[in-house]
Design a protein around this motif. Sequence first.
Motif, PDB file in Angstrom:
ATOM      1  N   LEU A   1      10.056   3.607  -6.091  1.00  0.00           N
ATOM      2  CA  LEU A   1      10.087   2.161  -6.285  1.00  0.00           C
ATOM      3  C   LEU A   1       8.724   1.588  -6.323  1.00  0.00           C
ATOM      4  CD1 LEU A   1      13.311   1.240  -4.226  1.00  0.00           C
ATOM      5  CD2 LEU A   1      13.225   2.103  -6.607  1.00  0.00           C
ATOM      6  N   ALA A   2       7.996   2.229  -5.605  1.00  0.00           N
ATOM      7  CA  ALA A   2       6.473   1.621  -5.038  1.00  0.00           C
ATOM      8  C   ALA A   2       5.816   2.612  -4.466  1.00  0.00           C
ATOM      9  CB  ALA A   2       6.579   0.410  -4.116  1.00  0.00           C
ATOM     10  N   ASP A   3       4.320   2.432  -4.897  1.00  0.00           N
ATOM     11  CA  ASP A   3       3.618   3.584  -4.429  1.00  0.00           C
ATOM     12  C   ASP A   3       2.154   2.904  -4.451  1.00  0.00           C
ATOM     13  OD1 ASP A   3       1.655   5.532  -3.875  1.00  0.00           O
ATOM     14  OD2 ASP A   3       2.484   6.841  -5.277  1.00  0.00           O
ATOM     15  N   THR A   4       1.503   2.428  -3.153  1.00  0.00           N
ATOM     16  CA  THR A   4       0.649   1.649  -3.052  1.00  0.00           C
ATOM     17  C   THR A   4      -0.385   1.936  -1.872  1.00  0.00           C
ATOM     18  OG1 THR A   4       0.101  -0.965  -2.641  1.00  0.00           O
ATOM     19  CG2 THR A   4       1.681  -0.066  -1.383  1.00  0.00           C
ATOM     20  N   THR A   5      -1.792   1.289  -2.008  1.00  0.00           N
ATOM     21  CA  THR A   5      -2.612   1.450  -0.886  1.00  0.00           C
ATOM     22  C   THR A   5      -3.058  -0.162  -0.479  1.00  0.00           C
ATOM     23  OG1 THR A   5      -4.349   1.515  -2.321  1.00  0.00           O
ATOM     24  CG2 THR A   5      -3.643   3.498  -1.731  1.00  0.00           C
ATOM     25  N   GLY A   6      -2.027  -1.126  -0.926  1.00  0.00           N
ATOM     26  CA  GLY A   6      -2.228  -2.550  -0.757  1.00  0.00           C
ATOM     27  C   GLY A   6      -1.383  -3.151   0.222  1.00  0.00           C
ATOM     28  N   ALA A   7      -0.423  -2.449   0.692  1.00  0.00           N
ATOM     29  CA  ALA A   7       0.495  -2.729   1.677  1.00  0.00           C
ATOM     30  C   ALA A   7       0.033  -3.705   2.789  1.00  0.00           C
ATOM     31  CB  ALA A   7       1.633  -1.940   2.227  1.00  0.00           C
ATOM     32  N   LEU A   8       0.663  -4.455   3.721  1.00  0.00           N
ATOM     33  CA  LEU A   8       0.421  -5.371   4.822  1.00  0.00           C
ATOM     34  C   LEU A   8       1.447  -4.831   5.694  1.00  0.00           C
ATOM     35  CD1 LEU A   8      -0.418  -8.572   3.278  1.00  0.00           C
ATOM     36  CD2 LEU A   8      -1.904  -6.956   3.987  1.00  0.00           C
ATOM     37  N   THR A   9       1.094  -4.702   7.087  1.00  0.00           N
ATOM     38  CA  THR A   9       2.103  -4.693   8.034  1.00  0.00           C
ATOM     39  C   THR A   9       2.320  -5.682   8.609  1.00  0.00           C
ATOM     40  OG1 THR A   9       1.375  -2.458   8.365  1.00  0.00           O
ATOM     41  CG2 THR A   9       2.347  -3.221  10.243  1.00  0.00           C
ATOM     42  N   LEU A  10       3.550  -6.444   8.929  1.00  0.00           N
ATOM     43  CA  LEU A  10       3.792  -7.552   9.564  1.00  0.00           C
ATOM     44  C   LEU A  10       4.740  -7.181  10.765  1.00  0.00           C
ATOM     45  CD1 LEU A  10       5.218 -10.975   8.241  1.00  0.00           C
ATOM     46  CD2 LEU A  10       6.399  -9.548  10.121  1.00  0.00           C
TER      47      LEU A  10
ATOM     48  N   PRO B   1       2.806  -5.114  -2.261  1.00  0.00           N
ATOM     49  CA  PRO B   1       2.455  -6.080  -3.459  1.00  0.00           C
ATOM     50  C   PRO B   1       3.538  -6.139  -4.377  1.00  0.00           C
ATOM     51  CG  PRO B   1       0.433  -5.045  -2.623  1.00  0.00           C
ATOM     52  CD  PRO B   1       1.528  -4.135  -1.934  1.00  0.00           C
ATOM     53  N   LEU B   2       3.985  -7.014  -4.986  1.00  0.00           N
ATOM     54  CA  LEU B   2       4.957  -7.130  -6.067  1.00  0.00           C
ATOM     55  C   LEU B   2       4.560  -6.363  -7.314  1.00  0.00           C
ATOM     56  CD1 LEU B   2       6.321 -10.791  -5.518  1.00  0.00           C
ATOM     57  CD2 LEU B   2       7.675  -8.565  -5.600  1.00  0.00           C
ATOM     58  N   ALA B   3       3.325  -6.574  -7.392  1.00  0.00           N
ATOM     59  CA  ALA B   3       2.485  -5.882  -8.670  1.00  0.00           C
ATOM     60  C   ALA B   3       2.631  -4.452  -8.713  1.00  0.00           C
ATOM     61  CB  ALA B   3       1.288  -6.192  -8.760  1.00  0.00           C
ATOM     62  N   ASP B   4       2.759  -3.652  -7.218  1.00  0.00           N
ATOM     63  CA  ASP B   4       2.851  -2.320  -7.097  1.00  0.00           C
ATOM     64  C   ASP B   4       4.312  -1.817  -7.058  1.00  0.00           C
ATOM     65  OD1 ASP B   4       0.319  -2.159  -6.858  1.00  0.00           O
ATOM     66  OD2 ASP B   4       0.058  -2.089  -4.949  1.00  0.00           O
ATOM     67  N   ILE B   5       5.362  -2.593  -7.121  1.00  0.00           N
ATOM     68  CA  ILE B   5       6.675  -2.296  -7.343  1.00  0.00           C
ATOM     69  C   ILE B   5       7.243  -2.272  -8.588  1.00  0.00           C
ATOM     70  CG2 ILE B   5       8.981  -2.976  -6.629  1.00  0.00           C
ATOM     71  CD1 ILE B   5       7.804  -4.817  -4.303  1.00  0.00           C
TER      72      ILE B   5
ATOM     73  N   VAL C   1      16.546   2.128   1.807  1.00  0.00           N
ATOM     74  CA  VAL C   1      15.514   2.905   0.952  1.00  0.00           C
ATOM     75  C   VAL C   1      14.552   3.656   2.198  1.00  0.00           C
ATOM     76  CG1 VAL C   1      15.397   1.114  -0.660  1.00  0.00           C
ATOM     77  CG2 VAL C   1      13.794   0.988   0.909  1.00  0.00           C
ATOM     78  N   ASP C   2      13.764   4.601   1.588  1.00  0.00           N
ATOM     79  CA  ASP C   2      12.802   5.311   2.556  1.00  0.00           C
ATOM     80  C   ASP C   2      11.605   4.663   2.168  1.00  0.00           C
ATOM     81  OD1 ASP C   2      14.564   7.222   3.366  1.00  0.00           O
ATOM     82  OD2 ASP C   2      14.527   8.443   1.486  1.00  0.00           O
ATOM     83  N   VAL C   3      10.904   4.068   3.395  1.00  0.00           N
ATOM     84  CA  VAL C   3       9.626   3.491   3.098  1.00  0.00           C
ATOM     85  C   VAL C   3       8.753   4.551   4.134  1.00  0.00           C
ATOM     86  CG1 VAL C   3       8.196   1.375   3.966  1.00  0.00           C
ATOM     87  CG2 VAL C   3      10.645   1.207   3.147  1.00  0.00           C
ATOM     88  N   VAL C   4       7.884   5.013   3.367  1.00  0.00           N
ATOM     89  CA  VAL C   4       7.057   6.234   4.216  1.00  0.00           C
ATOM     90  C   VAL C   4       5.477   5.703   4.219  1.00  0.00           C
ATOM     91  CG1 VAL C   4       6.135   8.583   4.199  1.00  0.00           C
ATOM     92  CG2 VAL C   4       8.527   7.987   3.577  1.00  0.00           C
ATOM     93  N   VAL C   5       4.899   5.622   5.166  1.00  0.00           N
ATOM     94  CA  VAL C   5       3.519   5.247   5.453  1.00  0.00           C
ATOM     95  C   VAL C   5       2.642   6.587   5.716  1.00  0.00           C
ATOM     96  CG1 VAL C   5       1.791   3.819   6.879  1.00  0.00           C
ATOM     97  CG2 VAL C   5       4.087   2.905   6.446  1.00  0.00           C
TER      98      VAL C   5
END
Length: 125
Positions: free
Chosen positions: A33-42, A54-58, A118-122
Amino acid sequence: MAARQPKIPGPDHPITVEKTGRRVVVRVGETVLADTTGALTLQEANYPAVQYVPLADIDSKVLTASTTQTYCPYKGDASYYTISLPDGELTDAVWFYPEPYDSVADIAGHAAFYTDRVDVVVDSR
């Protein structure tokens, strides 16, 4: 209805938003669904850290806008997407803050996923 008063993060309820600095991949089964190096950790209080992608990376082709909305006194009004895949839908599995409060303004233009759906893998590197 009374106006909502934003709560400001502080020692009793800290919130930090930082660049993840690593690749983040979001999948449902084999579907990316997404593959990015621009994520933020909250990181909010004692809750598990959340990756905001980033929405642009989804992959926008799998997102269907939902009418669901929720409110967080620390972040603002959240809107949702349903993930639509050939083998079914994951209703309201993605959320984002179109106009987040100033204290978390960096998450504008980003969305988060329910990790029980979903699976979110860092990347560990």
